[in-house]
Design an enzyme around this catalytic site. Structure first.
Site, PDB file in Angstrom:
ATOM      1  N   GLU A 103      36.407 -14.183  -6.691  1.00  0.00           N
ATOM      2  CA  GLU A 103      36.031 -13.472  -5.648  1.00  0.00           C
ATOM      3  C   GLU A 103      34.609 -13.464  -5.569  1.00  0.00           C
ATOM      4  O   GLU A 103      33.818 -13.606  -6.478  1.00  0.00           O
ATOM      5  CB  GLU A 103      36.602 -11.946  -5.719  1.00  0.00           C
ATOM      6  CG  GLU A 103      38.153 -11.837  -5.850  1.00  0.00           C
ATOM      7  CD  GLU A 103      38.841 -10.485  -5.951  1.00  0.00           C
ATOM      8  OE1 GLU A 103      37.880  -9.723  -5.970  1.00  0.00           O
ATOM      9  OE2 GLU A 103      39.816 -10.335  -5.859  1.00  0.00           O
ATOM     10  N   SER A 115      33.410 -14.971 -12.728  1.00  0.00           N
ATOM     11  CA  SER A 115      33.780 -15.048 -13.842  1.00  0.00           C
ATOM     12  C   SER A 115      34.540 -13.586 -14.488  1.00  0.00           C
ATOM     13  O   SER A 115      35.160 -13.578 -15.318  1.00  0.00           O
ATOM     14  CB  SER A 115      33.188 -15.803 -14.956  1.00  0.00           C
ATOM     15  OG  SER A 115      32.851 -16.890 -14.701  1.00  0.00           O
ATOM     16  N   ILE A 148      38.063 -21.697  -3.302  1.00  0.00           N
ATOM     17  CA  ILE A 148      39.251 -22.299  -3.547  1.00  0.00           C
ATOM     18  C   ILE A 148      39.457 -23.692  -3.186  1.00  0.00           C
ATOM     19  O   ILE A 148      39.470 -24.105  -1.955  1.00  0.00           O
ATOM     20  CB  ILE A 148      40.384 -21.367  -2.655  1.00  0.00           C
ATOM     21  CG1 ILE A 148      40.254 -19.863  -3.149  1.00  0.00           C
ATOM     22  CG2 ILE A 148      41.751 -21.926  -3.309  1.00  0.00           C
ATOM     23  CD1 ILE A 148      40.126 -19.405  -4.863  1.00  0.00           C
ATOM     24  N   HIS A 160      17.592 -45.975 -14.313  1.00  0.00           N
ATOM     25  CA  HIS A 160      17.261 -46.756 -12.989  1.00  0.00           C
ATOM     26  C   HIS A 160      16.400 -46.658 -12.454  1.00  0.00           C
ATOM     27  O   HIS A 160      15.875 -47.467 -11.565  1.00  0.00           O
ATOM     28  CB  HIS A 160      18.458 -46.363 -11.992  1.00  0.00           C
ATOM     29  CG  HIS A 160      19.863 -46.784 -12.158  1.00  0.00           C
ATOM     30  ND1 HIS A 160      20.907 -46.541 -13.373  1.00  0.00           N
ATOM     31  CD2 HIS A 160      20.758 -47.570 -11.692  1.00  0.00           C
ATOM     32  CE1 HIS A 160      21.882 -47.075 -13.235  1.00  0.00           C
ATOM     33  NE2 HIS A 160      21.687 -47.864 -12.318  1.00  0.00           N
ATOM     34  N   GLU A 216      35.678 -23.102 -13.345  1.00  0.00           N
ATOM     35  CA  GLU A 216      36.604 -22.618 -14.349  1.00  0.00           C
ATOM     36  C   GLU A 216      35.818 -21.947 -15.290  1.00  0.00           C
ATOM     37  O   GLU A 216      36.224 -21.994 -16.859  1.00  0.00           O
ATOM     38  CB  GLU A 216      37.362 -23.837 -14.967  1.00  0.00           C
ATOM     39  CG  GLU A 216      38.221 -24.861 -13.977  1.00  0.00           C
ATOM     40  CD  GLU A 216      39.414 -24.028 -13.513  1.00  0.00           C
ATOM     41  OE1 GLU A 216      39.830 -22.883 -14.213  1.00  0.00           O
ATOM     42  OE2 GLU A 216      40.065 -24.608 -12.786  1.00  0.00           O
TER      43      GLU A 216
END
Length: 384
Positions: A125, A130, A155, A338, A363
């Site tokens: 939310e 977390s 989401i 690079h 997560e």
């Protein structure tokens, strides 16, 4: 040496070839256009990749969590967004496989296994992140229905998923707060609104949206496992899978960065020799290879423990923490190797650098992972 059963290893090999032949050549174009990779998703369905988290007898080929992780790694080595396309779906599949009632499993898992029905989970939310105890989304039992109000954000696959595993408060007054949380299996319909996709640094092609619930009504039987009030514990088990999945995506990005750096260091010559022969570049390559290998081993350890039915939040947290930091450092090192070309959209490494930060904050942020790891180390009396 870790090894998969022959059938599972064959699947990983097929996905590796799929990544090399079908994903790598088009990944940067999809990334630049932020276009949904519909054709690649359909090919992933044909390969059975949406059934990786589904238990028998609802899928023809159930696989181990380690196989799921290595498949996700190979997809993400091609393009991290495709690892994300099956991420939440796989977690919901595992939640239903482990906790679902027979009726819930029979209703959803067969079509989830084919990808005909796609699922996502909704935890985060805007005001909580977390901190799940700060959750404000509620579901009030009214007769034989729950009435859901609130909003979730970030989401993934929200537009294209028709099933949502929603963590919400069914008893806001419960103490401790987590004892009043429930996972509801919500089908899209009246009362569910999907917001426009959020703009992102990387992780293009797969949408991340706000999902708003406004007097959304679901049957009381939508409580996962028919067990209201146990949602926090259920979702924590799901997050073990989610963190293994994110760690796999991170290892895929890190491996891609290493592979490109190693190849370029042999092609590019300065001062009469390939640049890998310069000690500073050779040291970079040695450190990258060591870190990528260590991250992969942590990933497989967590997956193996999960399949043994053991608690794996410590190991999944360590895999997610370490692998995501390795992905970020490897992508930056690949840019260093690079030189100016690493900053150019002509080469893939700039895309890898933009994709890598997602795994650091997704997560559960790495700061949260460190808290979890420390708590579990104390609770377990140290490392086993």
């Amino acid at each position: 040496m870790f090894s998969l059963p022959d059938g599972e290893q064959e699947l990983v090999d097929v996905v590796r070839r799929f990544a090399d032949d079908r994903i790598v050549p088009v990944a940067s174009a999809f990334d630049r256009s932020d276009e949904y990779p519909a054709d690649l998703i359909e090919q992933m369905k044909d390969l059975g990749l949406f059934g990786l988290g589904v238990c028998s007898p609802y899928t023809e080929y159930p696989v181990s969590t380690a196989c799921m992780a290595l498949v996700t790694l190979e997809l993400s080595r091609g393009w991290m967004s495709l690892g994300g396309a099956i991420g939440g779906h796989t977690v919901v599949s595992k939640l239903l496989s482990i906790f679902g009632t027979p009726e819930q499993q029979e209703k959803y898992l067969p079509t989830m296994a084919t990808g005909a029905l796609r699922a996502t989970m909704a935890l985060t939310e805007a005001g909580g992140g977390s901190d799940l105890s700060a959750m404000t989304t509620t579901a009030t039992l009214n007769g034989d229905e729950y009435v859901i109000n609130g909003a979730k954000t970030w989401i993934s696959n929200a537009e294209r998923s028709d099933l949502i595993a929603l963590l919400c408060k069914t008893d806001p007054a419960a103490s401790p707060p987590h004892s009043g949380m429930t996972v509801l299996i919500v089908e899209k319909g009246p009362g569910v609104t999907i917001g426009k996709p959020l703009g992102k640094l990387g992780y293009h092609g797969v949408e991340s949206c706000e999902v708003v619930f406004d007097d959304c009504r679901v049957s009381a039987s939508a409580a996962l496992g028919g067990a209201p009030g146990t949602g926090f514990q259920q979702m924590m088990k799901g997050l073990e899978v989610g963190r293994i999945q994110v760690a796999a995506r991170a290892v895929g990005v890190a491996r891609a960065a290493f592979d490109r750096a190693l190849a370029y260091s042999q092609e590019r010559h300065t001062f009469g020799k390939p640049i890998w022969r310069h000690q500073s570049i050779g040291n970079y390559l040695a450190d990258m290879a060591t870190s990528v290998t260590a991250a992969r081993l942590l990933l497989l350890q967590a997956a193996e423990l999960f399949d043994q039915g053991r608690r794996a939040d410590l190991e999944a947290g360590m895999a997610k923490l370490f692998a995501s930091e390795v992905a970020m450092s490897s992508a930056l090192t690949a840019i260093r190797i690079h030189g100016a070309y690493g900053y150019s959209t002509e080469f893939d490494v700039e895309r890898l650098f933009r994709d890598a930060p997602l795994m650091i904050v997704g997560e559960g942020t790495n700061e949260i992972q460190r808290n979890i790891i420390a708590q579990q180390l104390v609770a377990r009396g140290g490392l086993s």
